[in-house]
Every structure is written in C-alpha cells, then in structure tokens.
Design an enzyme around this catalytic site. Structure first.
Site, PDB file in Angstrom:
ATOM      1  N   CYS A 186       0.915  -1.166   0.094  1.00  0.00           N
ATOM      2  CA  CYS A 186      -0.001  -0.082  -0.069  1.00  0.00           C
ATOM      3  C   CYS A 186       0.766   1.316   0.104  1.00  0.00           C
ATOM      4  O   CYS A 186       1.872   1.555  -1.056  1.00  0.00           O
ATOM      5  CB  CYS A 186      -0.819  -0.129   1.076  1.00  0.00           C
ATOM      6  SG  CYS A 186      -2.211   1.455   1.233  1.00  0.00           S
ATOM      7  N   ASP A 248      -8.894  -2.883  -7.733  1.00  0.00           N
ATOM      8  CA  ASP A 248      -8.376  -1.869  -6.753  1.00  0.00           C
ATOM      9  C   ASP A 248      -9.489  -0.792  -6.888  1.00  0.00           C
ATOM     10  O   ASP A 248      -9.663  -0.061  -7.777  1.00  0.00           O
ATOM     11  CB  ASP A 248      -7.056  -1.395  -7.187  1.00  0.00           C
ATOM     12  CG  ASP A 248      -6.399  -0.855  -5.810  1.00  0.00           C
ATOM     13  OD1 ASP A 248      -6.735   0.285  -5.368  1.00  0.00           O
ATOM     14  OD2 ASP A 248      -5.211  -1.081  -5.269  1.00  0.00           O
ATOM     15  N   HIS A 281      -7.453  -4.243  -3.446  1.00  0.00           N
ATOM     16  CA  HIS A 281      -6.610  -3.504  -2.928  1.00  0.00           C
ATOM     17  C   HIS A 281      -6.307  -4.419  -1.396  1.00  0.00           C
ATOM     18  O   HIS A 281      -7.357  -4.422  -0.734  1.00  0.00           O
ATOM     19  CB  HIS A 281      -6.785  -2.069  -2.684  1.00  0.00           C
ATOM     20  CG  HIS A 281      -5.781  -1.279  -2.216  1.00  0.00           C
ATOM     21  ND1 HIS A 281      -4.632  -0.793  -2.723  1.00  0.00           N
ATOM     22  CD2 HIS A 281      -5.535  -1.187  -0.586  1.00  0.00           C
ATOM     23  CE1 HIS A 281      -3.742  -0.218  -1.932  1.00  0.00           C
ATOM     24  NE2 HIS A 281      -4.153  -0.562  -0.893  1.00  0.00           N
TER      25      HIS A 281
END
Length: 311
Positions: A186, A248, A281
């Site tokens: 991330c 995502d 994600h």
C-alpha cells in the site's frame, strides 16, 4: 453481535468490507499487536509464523539526532552474510502483520527488517479515526522516509549485535549489505518504487499495490511537493516487480498501464507490474477482510522468485 463502523478511508480507495469489525475483534486484534484502524474482519484468522530457529525481535535503530527508529528484525539464528529485505509498512505503521512478513522472509534465508516511519509523531497502529491517521501519515515525507531507509542500511553495515552467534573472531556478520532488496505494501508499495530508484544500496524491489501517480491536490497525500513512481520510471536502474489488484478501488488499471508503458519505454530494467484481475487492494493483508488467499500466495511466490533472481 453488535457491529462497530470504523471511519477509515484508505488512500487507494475504501471498500465496504474494510469497515465492519466486532468489539471482540477490535480488542483481540489490538492487544495481539494488529493495526486497530485496519478494519479487520473478526472472523479472519491472520497467518501466524513462529519464530522457532530465528532471531526475531523488536528494537530501535539510532539516528544522527536523539530519535531512534522503532524497528523489527528477523533472521535465521545461524545467518551468515544473508541477503537483506527491507519491509515497508502500510499507513498503519509497524504491527504484527509486518512482523509476521519478516519472519516468513527469515525462513527463506533473508535478513528481514521493518520499521515505523510514523513513530516520530504517533502510533498509527493504535488509531482508528481517518483524520488522525491521515495527519500522522502526512508527517512522513518522502525525504524523511528515504532517510530512514538509508539509516537502517547504514546500521546493518555496522553488523550490530542482535543476538547472532559469535565466531572465533567475534560476532558473525549476519547481513550481506551488497544484496539488499525492498518490499512494501500500500503506502509502502509507493515507497518501494521510490527507494529502488534513489538509494544505490538497494538492488531490487517488489511493490505491492502502491500508488503510482501523483494524487489530486485535495488528497492528503497530494499536498507534498514530490515525485511519484511514474516520474522516476525512465531513470529506474534496479529491477522492481509490481503486484497489483485488478479490482483496486483507488489505483486504476489505466494508471498501471501507464506505468508499465513507461517502464517498457525506458528499457533499462526488466521491471513490470503484474495484475491479479480478481483481487482487490490489500489482497496480501491476511488480517483484513480484503485478503485474497490465491492472489496472496501467487504474489508471494513471485516475490521469492524475483529476489532469488536479483539479490
């Protein structure tokens, strides 16, 4: 069971399942050392890697000032000149998911070292409010984080005493600092690209779903005047593998395509981004509801192959 809603918005986009966690789940995971604000599903059982046969411990790494960087290291007990992997956290800082990743790498023969880039101003893992997390993350500038990574590398070069075995002539040198890789998740995925393009000691990287392009000025990460991974693609000299999600909510496939095109146009490294089309994600974060076991295991195998080739 009564459910709480945690007001967390990830910089790469939120998903509804990020937000629901029971009171029991919150308490159990927090006291176990997991990030409180990460919106972990109470039913999720994080991967747990033992430390048997390893040196694995929390520690601090001194800097040029009075500040010491909180860190965690894991390595085989008998490590001798093993390659290094620096592990960069998400926006939640240093917590048990990062420690476990380090132990997984140590079992593969690496010296794995993670750290808390936000600790100068607070403890991200203990926060659950979006505004508080954002304010804390904003304080860790690109310049500061690159400096922290350089400090960690310099510390490893001193062969610090972390409990390693002693040879005939003193402490055995456990880390081969001519072979340093970096991986991050991330927020740490973007750091991975930036570090690989700016720190000569780093020889290879694996970036997990990190932002590639400059956010809008209204985004809390868009306030800093800095470059982003796509700005450095043409000058990247180290091989970096990107592991990204097809679903995502904040990093578009168009952004991934632009980065892949820039890397290909440069032609200086074999760097590229692999997309797991059905993943979302955070798919490697096994303590969260977005965890995708298939993509996580495949991505981990790709990471080991990449570092096995380039470190």
């Amino acid at each position: 069971m009564t459910m709480n809603t945690l007001p967390l918005t990830r910089p790469e986009g939120s998903e509804p399942q990020d937000f629901h966690v029971s009171r029991r789940g919150i308490a159990g995971l927090f006291f176990a050392g997991y990030a409180l604000g990460a919106g972990t599903a109470a039913a999720q059982s994080p991967v747990s890697t033992p430390s048997t046969g390893l040196i694995a411990k929390d520690l601090t790494v001194p800097t040029d000032s009075d500040y010491a960087i909180p860190a965690y290291i894991a390595l085989p007990q008998d490590a001798k000149r093993r390659p290094v992997v620096l592990v960069v956290p998400e926006i939640f800082g240093l917590h048990d998911y990062l420690r476990d990743v380090c132990r997984r790498l140590a079992y593969q023969g690496y010296v794995a070292l993670t750290f808390d880039p936000f600790a100068r101003k607070g403890n991200a893992a203990a926060l659950k409010d979006t505004a508080e997390i954002r304010k804390l993350v904003e304080t860790a500038t690109n310049e500061q984080v690159m400096g922290d990574l350089k400090t960690l590398i310099a510390w490893l070069k001193t062969n610090p005493d972390v409990g390693q075995s002693k040879g005939v002539f003193g402490k055995t040198k456990f880390a081969d600092t001519s072979r340093i890789g970096i991986t991050g998740f991330c927020w740490g995925g973007a750091v991975t690209w930036m570090a690989a393009s700016s720190i000569p000691d780093i020889k290879a990287g694996v970036a997990w779903y990190g932002r590639l392009e400059r956010p809008a000025a209204t985004d809390f990460l868009g306030k800093e005047d800095r470059q982003w991974p796509i700005d450095r693609a043409s000058g990247l000299r180290r091989p970096v593998l990107g592991l990204y999600a097809g679903q995502d909510g904040g990093i578009s496939l168009e952004s991934v395509e632009r980065m892949n095109a820039a890397l290909k146009a440069s032609g200086k490294t074999p760097s590229y981004i692999k997309v797991y089309k059905d993943a979302k994600h955070g798919f490697h974060a096994d303590y969260r509801a977005l965890y995708n076991e298939t993509a996580a295991k495949e991505g981990w195998a790709e990471l080991l192959k990449w570092f096995g080739t380039y470190l």
